[in-house]
Scaffold this motif. Structure first.
Motif, PDB file in Angstrom:
ATOM      1  N   ASN A 265      37.037  36.415  41.119  1.00 46.44           N
ATOM      2  CA  ASN A 265      37.720  37.466  41.728  1.00 46.44           C
ATOM      3  C   ASN A 265      37.609  38.438  40.778  1.00 46.44           C
ATOM      4  OD1 ASN A 265      39.300  37.716  44.232  1.00 46.44           O
ATOM      5  ND2 ASN A 265      40.113  35.892  42.784  1.00 46.44           N
ATOM      6  N   GLY A 266      36.984  40.006  40.865  1.00 44.67           N
ATOM      7  CA  GLY A 266      37.208  40.987  40.067  1.00 44.67           C
ATOM      8  C   GLY A 266      37.697  41.646  39.433  1.00 44.67           C
ATOM      9  N   ASP A 267      39.295  40.815  39.415  1.00 52.15           N
ATOM     10  CA  ASP A 267      40.828  41.409  39.571  1.00 52.15           C
ATOM     11  C   ASP A 267      41.477  40.182  38.422  1.00 52.15           C
ATOM     12  OD1 ASP A 267      41.670  39.689  41.246  1.00 52.15           O
ATOM     13  OD2 ASP A 267      42.977  41.499  41.720  1.00 52.15           O
ATOM     14  N   VAL A 268      40.964  38.722  37.557  1.00 55.84           N
ATOM     15  CA  VAL A 268      41.640  38.261  37.197  1.00 55.84           C
ATOM     16  C   VAL A 268      40.223  38.227  35.849  1.00 55.84           C
ATOM     17  CG1 VAL A 268      41.605  35.700  36.701  1.00 55.84           C
ATOM     18  CG2 VAL A 268      42.129  36.942  38.995  1.00 55.84           C
ATOM     19  N   PRO A 269      40.718  39.100  34.971  1.00 53.71           N
ATOM     20  CA  PRO A 269      40.007  39.134  33.558  1.00 53.71           C
ATOM     21  C   PRO A 269      40.351  38.482  32.609  1.00 53.71           C
ATOM     22  CG  PRO A 269      41.581  40.740  33.434  1.00 53.71           C
ATOM     23  CD  PRO A 269      41.982  39.995  34.562  1.00 53.71           C
ATOM     24  N   LEU A 270      41.289  37.967  32.156  1.00 55.64           N
ATOM     25  CA  LEU A 270      41.359  36.644  30.897  1.00 55.64           C
ATOM     26  C   LEU A 270      41.004  35.045  31.279  1.00 55.64           C
ATOM     27  CD1 LEU A 270      45.205  37.555  30.307  1.00 55.64           C
ATOM     28  CD2 LEU A 270      43.017  38.896  29.839  1.00 55.64           C
ATOM     29  N   LEU A 271      39.659  34.863  32.203  1.00 50.25           N
ATOM     30  CA  LEU A 271      38.878  33.501  32.122  1.00 50.25           C
ATOM     31  C   LEU A 271      38.235  33.376  30.807  1.00 50.25           C
ATOM     32  CD1 LEU A 271      38.569  32.823  36.086  1.00 50.25           C
ATOM     33  CD2 LEU A 271      39.304  31.383  34.509  1.00 50.25           C
ATOM     34  N   ARG A 272      38.584  32.264  30.630  1.00 49.40           N
ATOM     35  CA  ARG A 272      37.878  32.022  29.158  1.00 49.40           C
ATOM     36  C   ARG A 272      36.380  31.053  29.384  1.00 49.40           C
ATOM     37  NH1 ARG A 272      41.213  32.028  24.401  1.00 49.40           N
ATOM     38  NH2 ARG A 272      43.176  32.311  25.171  1.00 49.40           N
TER      39      ARG A 272
ATOM     40  N   GLY B 187      38.931  48.191  26.395  1.00 44.70           N
ATOM     41  CA  GLY B 187      37.002  48.685  25.873  1.00 44.70           C
ATOM     42  C   GLY B 187      36.470  48.261  27.097  1.00 44.70           C
ATOM     43  N   ALA B 188      36.447  47.368  28.391  1.00 46.53           N
ATOM     44  CA  ALA B 188      35.693  46.949  29.442  1.00 46.53           C
ATOM     45  C   ALA B 188      36.533  46.972  30.743  1.00 46.53           C
ATOM     46  CB  ALA B 188      35.130  45.414  29.460  1.00 46.53           C
ATOM     47  N   THR B 189      35.285  47.508  31.606  1.00 41.68           N
ATOM     48  CA  THR B 189      36.070  47.322  32.603  1.00 41.68           C
ATOM     49  C   THR B 189      36.629  45.726  32.999  1.00 41.68           C
ATOM     50  OG1 THR B 189      34.119  47.057  34.018  1.00 41.68           O
ATOM     51  CG2 THR B 189      34.599  49.087  33.557  1.00 41.68           C
ATOM     52  N   LEU B 190      38.279  45.669  34.191  1.00 41.36           N
ATOM     53  CA  LEU B 190      37.587  44.314  34.740  1.00 41.36           C
ATOM     54  C   LEU B 190      36.664  43.451  34.721  1.00 41.36           C
ATOM     55  CD1 LEU B 190      40.766  45.335  36.591  1.00 41.36           C
ATOM     56  CD2 LEU B 190      40.953  44.740  34.328  1.00 41.36           C
ATOM     57  N   VAL B 191      36.014  44.552  36.417  1.00 39.20           N
ATOM     58  CA  VAL B 191      34.607  43.537  36.838  1.00 39.20           C
ATOM     59  C   VAL B 191      33.975  42.909  35.627  1.00 39.20           C
ATOM     60  CG1 VAL B 191      33.904  45.979  36.942  1.00 39.20           C
ATOM     61  CG2 VAL B 191      33.522  42.925  38.806  1.00 39.20           C
ATOM     62  N   GLU B 192      33.034  43.783  34.786  1.00 38.43           N
ATOM     63  CA  GLU B 192      32.765  43.441  33.302  1.00 38.43           C
ATOM     64  C   GLU B 192      32.952  42.338  32.767  1.00 38.43           C
ATOM     65  OE1 GLU B 192      30.109  47.824  31.668  1.00 38.43           O
ATOM     66  OE2 GLU B 192      32.603  47.907  30.941  1.00 38.43           O
ATOM     67  N   ARG B 193      34.050  42.325  32.272  1.00 38.80           N
ATOM     68  CA  ARG B 193      34.858  40.986  31.623  1.00 38.80           C
ATOM     69  C   ARG B 193      34.942  39.695  32.522  1.00 38.80           C
ATOM     70  NH1 ARG B 193      37.486  41.635  27.187  1.00 38.80           N
ATOM     71  NH2 ARG B 193      37.757  44.002  26.651  1.00 38.80           N
TER      72      ARG B 193
END
Length: 447
Positions: free
Chosen positions: A101-108, A28-34
């Motif tokens: 990095n804009g393509d690493v979206p799972l960082l807490r 539901g959100a873009t990678l970069v928003e995450r």
């Protein structure tokens, strides 16, 4: 002071998509928003997005993020070249620079907080995030002593066979002392296998480099293709389901259901198999949703059941039963104790307490009072070919099967509409309305 810079200039060729990689959707959100959200707890003074491929499209889609600065990298010549583009924008800035990095979206968020805190405590020139991977192929290797001091980072393609045995990898996440970084950025060289400026080369140039190893390597999963995007989606969905199950939500078959981070649930909610919740859904206590249902930006009260139905941008009261095969469209407002039955569609309409639309009906641009009973096959004909018009039905009225109410029309309270009627004029309170063609029977018709 803290500045956050996100590398988002790449094309993402392996995604095979017309959409820039950083704008690919994930739960539901873009990678970069995450990625940007993961640093939100830090409340940085500056947020910068380094853009390149389809820069205008990226800027347009993220225009709703206030205070976000865009820095153009053109051409794209490596991560070091990307960060060099920050030098004019951060002229006079003093503090830390967090590079994501804009393509690493799972960082807490907790991991990033820990990285910045450790960096500040240590006084290092740079602290980088690392991960130990079972298969480190393709990742830069980090070489460090037992105290966590980093000597160098070598990209996979530049490693010899012995160096590739090292499973400590660079996650591509850094916290720099900006003033120290500025002194070495101009010294970067393209003397490597790919002929690019590597940000990793600054680590060996700085006096003190430390690393923080993540406990969960999945956090630093990068996305370069559709397979990795699907893997990250599965990991994120599992996180979300685990969180809500810990909060008292029951998933009958968790793996078959998806949800977004903007969803919220009350107590004792049951989610049946093959059910999907998207956008900002709010679900009250004791609801039962599914199987086979889709909710998007929906608000449900308590004790609601949704069976094999679609609810989009609708508000539903308490004690409502929906489905099977119902469709609540945007701006539908369903009052308490209503019943929306099979093959019923409701759009931009308000239904009062206890109203029932049990089967095979379309209610559009209408206002129904309390305890209205809508007979099977009733249609509010709201469109004249040019404009939409309203239908109003008063309290305790009922329509017979296969009725058509041609808007604009007002039906009073306690009105009965005869089955098969087409109503084109207003009906007063307490009346019986019939609008049928005269029945014609010709005997002996069959020869």
């Amino acid at each position: 002071m803290l500045a956050v810079a996100v590398l988002a200039a790449g094309k993402g060729t392996r995604m095979k998509s017309a959409l820039p990689k950083v704008l690919q959707p994930l739960a539901g959100a873009t990678l970069v928003e995450r990625v940007l959200a993961s640093a939100g707890n830090l409340q940085p003074e500056r947020r910068l997005l380094i853009v390149g491929h389809q820069a205008e499209r990226v800027e347009q889609q993220l225009s709703h993020l206030h205070g976000l600065e865009f820095v153009l990298q053109q051409p794209q010549n490596g991560t070091g070249h990307a960060v060099q583009q920050l030098m004019p924008a951060l002229k006079g800035f003093s503090g830390e620079l967090l590079v994501l990095n804009g393509d690493v979206p799972l960082l807490r968020a907790e991991t990033i907080d820990q990285l910045v805190s450790q960096h500040r405590r240590s006084g290092a020139d740079v602290t980088l995030l690392t991960a130990r991977l079972a298969d480190p192929s393709g990742y830069g290797r980090v070489f460090a002593d037992p105290e966590g001091r980093v000597s160098e980072i070598i990209e996979h393609r530049d490693c010899n066979e012995e160096q590739r045995q090292n499973d400590l990898t660079n996650a591509g996440i850094y916290c720099f002392n900006w003033e120290a970084l500025m002194t070495v950025l101009p010294k970067l060289s393209t003397d490597n296998d790919q002929g690019e400026l590597y940000l990793t080369d600054t680590v060996a140039m700085l006096d003190t480099a430390m690393h923080l190893e993540v406990s969960d390597p999945d956090e630093v999963n990068g996305i370069n293709n559709r397979q990795q995007l699907a893997q990250c989606e599965a990991l994120l969905q599992q996180r979300l389901r685990d969180h809500w199950m810990a909060e008292g939500v029951t998933f009958i078959d968790p793996a078959s259901c998806t949800l977004s981070e903007a969803c919220s649930f009350g107590q004792d909610v049951v989610i049946e198999p093959q059910t999907h919740l998207r956008g900002r859904c709010q679900i009250g206590d004791n609801c039962r949703i599914g199987p086979g249902s889709l909710l998007e930006d929906a608000e449900l009260g308590c004790d609601v059941t949704v069976l094999q139905s679609v609810v989009r941008e609708a508000k539903v009261g308490n004690g409502v039963a929906i489905g099977p095969f119902a469709h609540l469209r945007p701006s539908a407002v369903i009052g308490d104790q209503c019943r929306i039955g099979n093959f019923v569609e409701v759009k931009k309409s308000e239904l009062g307490y206890g109203t029932k639309v049990n089967h095979l009906s379309y209610i559009g641009d209408a206002q129904l009072g309390t305890n209205v009973n809508v007979g099977a096959g009733t249609i509010t004909a709201n469109y004249d070919g040019v404009n939409k018009h309203r239908t109003i039905i008063g309290d305790e009225s009922k329509t017979g099967a296969n009725s058509v109410l041609v808007a604009p029309v007002t039906i009073g309270a306690k009105v009965t509409i005869g089955a098969g009627s087409t109503i084109t004029k207003d009906v007063p309170n307490g009346a019986l309305a019939l609008g049928r063609a005269k029945q014609l029977v010709k005997e002996n018709w069959a020869g």
